[in-house]
Scaffold this motif. Structure first.
Motif, PDB file in Angstrom:
ATOM      1  N   PHE A  32       0.854  -1.246   0.157  1.00  0.00           N
ATOM      2  CA  PHE A  32      -0.111  -0.139   0.039  1.00  0.00           C
ATOM      3  C   PHE A  32       0.779   1.200  -0.158  1.00  0.00           C
ATOM      4  CE2 PHE A  32      -3.535  -2.944   1.806  1.00  0.00           C
ATOM      5  CZ  PHE A  32      -4.291  -2.673   1.018  1.00  0.00           C
ATOM      6  N   LEU A  33       1.962   1.439   0.869  1.00  0.00           N
ATOM      7  CA  LEU A  33       2.822   2.526   0.864  1.00  0.00           C
ATOM      8  C   LEU A  33       3.361   2.765  -0.412  1.00  0.00           C
ATOM      9  CD1 LEU A  33       3.806   2.070   4.790  1.00  0.00           C
ATOM     10  CD2 LEU A  33       2.404   3.676   3.539  1.00  0.00           C
ATOM     11  N   VAL A  34       3.901   1.639  -0.762  1.00  0.00           N
ATOM     12  CA  VAL A  34       4.965   1.820  -2.258  1.00  0.00           C
ATOM     13  C   VAL A  34       3.874   2.457  -3.100  1.00  0.00           C
ATOM     14  CG1 VAL A  34       5.743   0.594  -4.190  1.00  0.00           C
ATOM     15  CG2 VAL A  34       6.339   0.060  -1.728  1.00  0.00           C
ATOM     16  N   ASN A 101      -4.699   0.920  10.735  1.00  0.00           N
ATOM     17  CA  ASN A 101      -3.795   1.044   9.906  1.00  0.00           C
ATOM     18  C   ASN A 101      -3.955   0.756   8.596  1.00  0.00           C
ATOM     19  OD1 ASN A 101      -1.546   1.588  11.727  1.00  0.00           O
ATOM     20  ND2 ASN A 101      -1.054  -0.426  12.161  1.00  0.00           N
ATOM     21  N   VAL A 102      -5.172  -0.397   8.389  1.00  0.00           N
ATOM     22  CA  VAL A 102      -5.469  -0.557   6.951  1.00  0.00           C
ATOM     23  C   VAL A 102      -6.132   0.654   6.401  1.00  0.00           C
ATOM     24  CG1 VAL A 102      -6.891  -1.807   5.581  1.00  0.00           C
ATOM     25  CG2 VAL A 102      -5.636  -3.084   7.193  1.00  0.00           C
ATOM     26  N   TYR A 103      -7.035   1.400   7.435  1.00  0.00           N
ATOM     27  CA  TYR A 103      -7.674   2.537   6.858  1.00  0.00           C
ATOM     28  C   TYR A 103      -6.880   3.588   6.385  1.00  0.00           C
ATOM     29  CZ  TYR A 103     -10.590   6.678   7.038  1.00  0.00           C
ATOM     30  OH  TYR A 103     -11.169   7.920   6.535  1.00  0.00           O
ATOM     31  N   ILE A 104      -5.669   3.878   7.320  1.00  0.00           N
ATOM     32  CA  ILE A 104      -4.803   5.085   6.978  1.00  0.00           C
ATOM     33  C   ILE A 104      -3.922   4.420   5.786  1.00  0.00           C
ATOM     34  CG2 ILE A 104      -2.568   5.883   7.843  1.00  0.00           C
ATOM     35  CD1 ILE A 104      -3.881   5.775  10.600  1.00  0.00           C
ATOM     36  N   ARG A 109      -2.825   5.352  -0.033  1.00  0.00           N
ATOM     37  CA  ARG A 109      -2.765   4.742  -1.237  1.00  0.00           C
ATOM     38  C   ARG A 109      -3.753   5.555  -2.338  1.00  0.00           C
ATOM     39  NH1 ARG A 109      -5.377   1.310  -4.164  1.00  0.00           N
ATOM     40  NH2 ARG A 109      -6.691   0.762  -2.649  1.00  0.00           N
ATOM     41  N   LEU A 110      -5.036   5.987  -1.690  1.00  0.00           N
ATOM     42  CA  LEU A 110      -6.038   6.687  -2.660  1.00  0.00           C
ATOM     43  C   LEU A 110      -5.456   8.208  -2.840  1.00  0.00           C
ATOM     44  CD1 LEU A 110      -9.487   5.407  -1.203  1.00  0.00           C
ATOM     45  CD2 LEU A 110      -8.142   4.707  -3.286  1.00  0.00           C
ATOM     46  N   ARG A 111      -4.982   8.726  -1.807  1.00  0.00           N
ATOM     47  CA  ARG A 111      -4.487  10.077  -2.194  1.00  0.00           C
ATOM     48  C   ARG A 111      -3.202  10.151  -3.149  1.00  0.00           C
ATOM     49  NH1 ARG A 111      -3.117  12.979   3.257  1.00  0.00           N
ATOM     50  NH2 ARG A 111      -5.086  12.872   3.382  1.00  0.00           N
ATOM     51  N   GLY A 112      -2.595   9.229  -2.794  1.00  0.00           N
ATOM     52  CA  GLY A 112      -1.474   9.030  -4.097  1.00  0.00           C
ATOM     53  C   GLY A 112      -1.783   8.740  -5.391  1.00  0.00           C
ATOM     54  N   ARG A 113      -2.935   7.951  -5.545  1.00  0.00           N
ATOM     55  CA  ARG A 113      -3.325   7.772  -6.935  1.00  0.00           C
ATOM     56  C   ARG A 113      -4.076   9.158  -7.346  1.00  0.00           C
ATOM     57  NH1 ARG A 113      -5.682   1.846  -8.201  1.00  0.00           N
ATOM     58  NH2 ARG A 113      -3.673   1.052  -7.635  1.00  0.00           N
TER      59      ARG A 113
END
Length: 130
Positions: A32-34, A101-104, A109-113
């Motif tokens: 997710f972080l990548v 943590n999953v929510y964050i 991930r969504l913000r990055g996209r």
């Protein structure tokens, strides 16, 4: 004697559960972080490591902090009840932190996209031919 044995069982199960959840979060949260950091593997790994360290500090701190009781533990039944109560609390906290943590991770991930997607280009309907 029952209190000391209860504490040992409680510590063993709580720390094992904390390590298991932290390892799962570390291994699966990296993906997710990548994605959230646009493929920046080094930054994603660093943030992932910091999140796991914070997770350990909070959970192990709570486990150690709750290593007290006002109960009178005189038999095996009372010992098991005390341990199950404490383990249940730890598991609820671990579950809540896992979902947080999953929510964050998902929000990151969504913000990055959103930033990766190019803004749409409106068609120019007023083209002049001269």
């Amino acid at each position: 004697m029952y209190v000391e044995m209860s504490y040992a069982v409680y510590l063993l199960i709580s720390v094992a559960a904390t390590v298991l959840v932290a390892r799962t979060l570390h291994r699966n949260g990296r993906v997710f972080l990548v994605d959230a950091f646009h493929g920046n593997v080094e930054l994603a790994g660093s943030v992932n490591h910091l999140l796991v360290v914070g997770f350990y500090l909070i959970n192990v701190g709570y486990v150690v902090r709750s290593l007290t009781t006002d109960r009178t533990v005189e038999n095996l039944r009372q010992s098991m009840e005390m341990v199950s109560d404490k383990i249940g609390t730890i598991l609820l906290i671990l579950g809540a932190m896992h979902f947080m943590n999953v929510y964050i991770f998902n929000r990151l991930r969504l913000r990055g996209r959103e930033f990766m997607d190019a803004p749409p280009v409106a068609p120019n309907s007023q083209i002049r031919m001269t």
